[in-house]
Design a protein around this motif. Structure first.
Motif, short mmCIF file in Angstrom:
data_model
loop_
_atom_site.label_atom_id
_atom_site.label_comp_id
_atom_site.label_asym_id
_atom_site.label_seq_id
_atom_site.Cartn_x
_atom_site.Cartn_y
_atom_site.Cartn_z
N ASP A 143 0.86 -1.18 0.00
CA ASP A 143 0.00 0.00 0.00
C ASP A 143 0.90 1.24 0.00
O ASP A 143 2.11 1.14 0.13
CB ASP A 143 -0.91 -0.01 1.23
CG ASP A 143 -2.20 0.79 1.04
OD1 ASP A 143 -2.21 1.70 0.18
OD2 ASP A 143 -3.19 0.50 1.75
N THR A 144 0.28 2.40 -0.14
CA THR A 144 0.99 3.67 -0.06
C THR A 144 0.90 4.21 1.36
O THR A 144 -0.20 4.28 1.92
CB THR A 144 0.41 4.69 -1.05
OG1 THR A 144 0.56 4.19 -2.38
CG2 THR A 144 1.13 6.02 -0.94
N ALA A 145 2.04 4.56 1.91
CA ALA A 145 2.09 5.00 3.31
C ALA A 145 2.37 6.49 3.39
O ALA A 145 3.03 7.07 2.53
CB ALA A 145 3.17 4.24 4.05
N GLU A 146 1.86 7.10 4.46
CA GLU A 146 2.15 8.50 4.74
C GLU A 146 2.36 8.67 6.23
O GLU A 146 1.59 8.15 7.05
CB GLU A 146 1.02 9.41 4.27
CG GLU A 146 1.32 10.90 4.51
CD GLU A 146 0.22 11.82 4.00
OE1 GLU A 146 0.25 13.02 4.33
OE2 GLU A 146 -0.67 11.33 3.28
N LEU A 147 3.42 9.39 6.57
CA LEU A 147 3.70 9.70 7.98
C LEU A 147 2.81 10.86 8.38
O LEU A 147 3.01 11.99 7.93
CB LEU A 147 5.17 10.07 8.14
CG LEU A 147 5.74 10.12 9.55
CD1 LEU A 147 5.75 8.73 10.18
CD2 LEU A 147 7.17 10.67 9.53
N THR A 148 1.81 10.60 9.21
CA THR A 148 0.82 11.62 9.56
C THR A 148 1.07 12.26 10.92
O THR A 148 0.46 13.29 11.24
CB THR A 148 -0.60 11.03 9.51
OG1 THR A 148 -0.61 9.75 10.17
CG2 THR A 148 -1.05 10.83 8.07
N ALA A 149 1.92 11.67 11.71
CA ALA A 149 2.33 12.23 13.00
C ALA A 149 3.57 11.47 13.43
O ALA A 149 3.83 10.37 12.92
CB ALA A 149 1.23 12.09 14.04
N PRO A 150 4.38 12.03 14.34
CA PRO A 150 5.53 11.26 14.81
C PRO A 150 5.08 9.90 15.35
O PRO A 150 4.21 9.81 16.21
CB PRO A 150 6.10 12.15 15.92
CG PRO A 150 5.72 13.53 15.51
CD PRO A 150 4.35 13.39 14.91
N GLY A 151 5.66 8.85 14.82
CA GLY A 151 5.30 7.51 15.25
C GLY A 151 4.00 6.99 14.71
O GLY A 151 3.53 5.93 15.13
N GLU A 152 3.42 7.70 13.73
CA GLU A 152 2.12 7.28 13.17
C GLU A 152 2.20 7.25 11.65
O GLU A 152 2.57 8.24 11.02
CB GLU A 152 1.02 8.24 13.62
CG GLU A 152 -0.35 7.90 13.05
CD GLU A 152 -1.40 8.91 13.46
OE1 GLU A 152 -1.98 8.74 14.56
OE2 GLU A 152 -1.63 9.89 12.71
N VAL A 153 1.83 6.13 11.07
CA VAL A 153 1.83 5.94 9.62
C VAL A 153 0.43 5.55 9.19
O VAL A 153 -0.19 4.66 9.79
CB VAL A 153 2.83 4.84 9.20
CG1 VAL A 153 2.76 4.60 7.69
CG2 VAL A 153 4.25 5.23 9.61
N THR A 154 -0.08 6.21 8.16
CA THR A 154 -1.44 5.95 7.69
C THR A 154 -1.40 5.26 6.34
O THR A 154 -0.67 5.67 5.43
CB THR A 154 -2.24 7.26 7.57
OG1 THR A 154 -2.32 7.86 8.87
CG2 THR A 154 -3.64 7.00 7.05
N ILE A 155 -2.19 4.18 6.21
CA ILE A 155 -2.36 3.46 4.95
C ILE A 155 -3.85 3.28 4.71
O ILE A 155 -4.58 2.75 5.55
CB ILE A 155 -1.66 2.09 4.96
CG1 ILE A 155 -2.11 1.26 6.16
CG2 ILE A 155 -0.16 2.24 4.95
CD1 ILE A 155 -1.76 -0.20 6.06
N SER A 156 -4.34 3.76 3.58
CA SER A 156 -5.77 3.60 3.22
C SER A 156 -6.70 3.94 4.37
O SER A 156 -7.66 3.24 4.66
CB SER A 156 -6.02 2.16 2.74
OG SER A 156 -5.25 1.86 1.61
N GLY A 157 -6.40 5.01 5.06
CA GLY A 157 -7.25 5.48 6.15
C GLY A 157 -7.01 4.81 7.48
O GLY A 157 -7.57 5.23 8.50
N GLN A 158 -6.18 3.77 7.53
CA GLN A 158 -5.89 3.08 8.78
C GLN A 158 -4.58 3.58 9.36
O GLN A 158 -3.58 3.75 8.64
CB GLN A 158 -5.80 1.57 8.54
CG GLN A 158 -5.63 0.77 9.82
CD GLN A 158 -5.62 -0.72 9.57
OE1 GLN A 158 -5.51 -1.16 8.43
NE2 GLN A 158 -5.74 -1.51 10.63
N ARG A 159 -4.56 3.80 10.66
CA ARG A 159 -3.39 4.34 11.33
C ARG A 159 -2.62 3.26 12.06
O ARG A 159 -3.19 2.51 12.87
CB ARG A 159 -3.79 5.46 12.29
CG ARG A 159 -4.43 6.65 11.58
CD ARG A 159 -4.78 7.77 12.53
NE ARG A 159 -5.36 8.90 11.80
CZ ARG A 159 -5.73 10.04 12.38
NH1 ARG A 159 -5.60 10.21 13.70
NH2 ARG A 159 -6.24 11.02 11.65
#
Length: 435
Positions: A113-129
């Motif tokens: 999947d495509t990942a995005e770092l949305t907060a320190p220590g938090e990675v979001t994939i397809s709306g799931q953290r």
């Protein structure tokens, strides 16, 4: 639904990410690896592996062509590119599958999947953290094209290594090792090649004496090299493309290839990118623990401020895993990393020969020159001093293999007299360097 809590999350399934994930899991960590495309990253899919396979065929053709021109062999074999592409595809798929198997055996959770770092220590994939105290950025890099009119018409190295047909002629922009490799390989495959660089010579990543021998070998191979030139535009022509060099000079070719550098893939940082310090070259700054300016975020591989080579990426991935979950060890010193440009024959170096004095060196004609028309020159160079040899340069058949052993030798900083006590194989270029 995947788990949401991990000891470490790694974004990127190339050499660095795979190495970190497997070693961290072997050390008992709960690890998730997120990859948006093919496992193996650039090296397996768009770089080292398909390039080396293509070079293997080019090397065989190059050697046989010289013997044919000398009247010692019959006609040069023809390239069956369709069969080559099939063999290449099978090999790459087998490597990707082996990575899947190794991740599964290690207990790593693979998320495609495509990942995005949305907060320190938090990675979001397809709306799931997903959460982890340690996030590892191993997103690699991508080729970049020059800022000029019509640049979109040019191919990059990714595209070249997926060609299913050879052009009759091509122009390459860029004289670094990628551009030179593409030139040497395709010239050996029968393509008329012109290479254009804005520097005064090619292979500026290597020491000048070795690079000059490599450049002479490329010219002898039939490659036209234009130095000190910055192309102005690429445009469509009547029968292919036109590369505009200046107001008076235009190259008409079937393909133009841009080999003008690479940039890191940093999209996964999202809105946190402003909090991550970058170098002047745009890659992520890291400390001895591969930690970025954002606490808890580490970076390894081509997106980090290290040497963008597969062995370095793999080593750094393992080192970071050990630092976080095992016994500490420092990163490998970059001066001990061997490098090679896969031209014909290869140019290979270890140490820092481009920065220090070469106290001994020699260009010579190999024995094959007695048999091959347009036979290449060989070269060896030693840097440092008679008391402590600290760098080795080689241009020769097999240099890409020999340089790794030279790297291990240099760890002990041998004196020149001690090196002479080991005798090389006769007749060979290594004999000249060791004698």
């Amino acid at each position: 639904m995947v788990d949401t809590e991990y000891d470490a999350i790694v974004i990127g399934g190339g050499s660095a990410g795979l190495s970190f994930a497997r070693h961290a899991a072997d050390l008992g960590a709960k690890v998730a690896l997120i990859e948006r495309a093919e496992l193996g990253g650039t090296c397996v899919n768009r770089g080292c592996v398909p390039k080396k396979m293509l070079w293997t065929m080019a090397d065989a053709l190059h050697r046989s062509a010289g013997l044919t021109r000398a009247g010692l062999l019959g006609p040069v074999p023809q390239v069956d590119l369709a069969r080559f592409c099939a063999a290449r595809g099978d090999k790459l798929e087998s490597i990707r599958q082996s990575y899947r198997d190794k991740l599964r055996e290690a207990g790593v959770t693979l998320i495609e999947d495509t990942a995005e770092l949305t907060a320190p220590g938090e990675v979001t994939i397809s709306g799931q953290r997903l959460h982890a105290p340690r996030v590892v950025l191993a997103t690699g890099g991508r080729p970049v094209k020059p800022d000029m009119q019509g640049a979109e018409l040019a191919c990059d190295s990714d595209a070249v290594l997926n060609w299913t047909a050879l052009p009759r002629d091509m122009a390459i922009i860029g004289g670094g090792y990628i551009g030179c490799e593409m030139a040497a390989i395709h010239a050996a495959l029968g393509v008329r090649v012109t290479l254009v660089t804005d520097t005064d010579r090619v292979l500026t990543e290597f020491s000048e004496p070795a690079a000059k021998v490599g450049q002479a070998n490329m010219v002898a191979q039939g490659i036209r090299i234009i130095t000190g030139c910055t192309p102005e535009a690429v445009r469509k022509g009547e029968d292919g493309l036109e590369l505009v060099l200046d107001a008076e000079t235009t190259l008409k070719v079937e393909k133009v290839v841009a080999a003008t550098g690479r940039a890191p893939n940093l999209e996964a940082l999202g809105d946190l990118k402003e909090r991550v310090a970058l170098t002047d070259k745009g890659v992520v700054k890291v400390d001895e623990s591969f930690e970025t300016s954002l606490p808890g975020l580490h970076a390894v591989g081509d997106c980090a401020d290290r040497l963008p080579l597969t062995p370095v990426a793999s080593s750094d991935g393992e080192t970071l895993a050990r630092q976080l979950f095992g016994a500490h060890r420092p990163p490998v010193e970059l001066r001990h990393v061997a490098t090679t440009a896969f031209i014909l024959p290869p140019v290979a170096e270890v140490g820092q020969p481009a920065k220090e004095a070469i106290f001994e060196g020699n260009a010579l004609a190999p024995l094959s020159a007695a048999l091959r028309a347009d036979a290449p020159q060989d070269y060896y160079g030693l840097g440092g001093s008679e008391q402590a040899v600290t760098s080795v340069s080689l241009v020769a058949e097999g240099a890409h293999e020999a340089i790794a052993w030279a790297a291990q030798m240099l760890l002990h900083r041998p004196d020149r007299d001690s090196m002479r006590r080991a005798l090389g194989v006769h007749p060979s270029t290594s004999e000249e360097a060791m004698g």
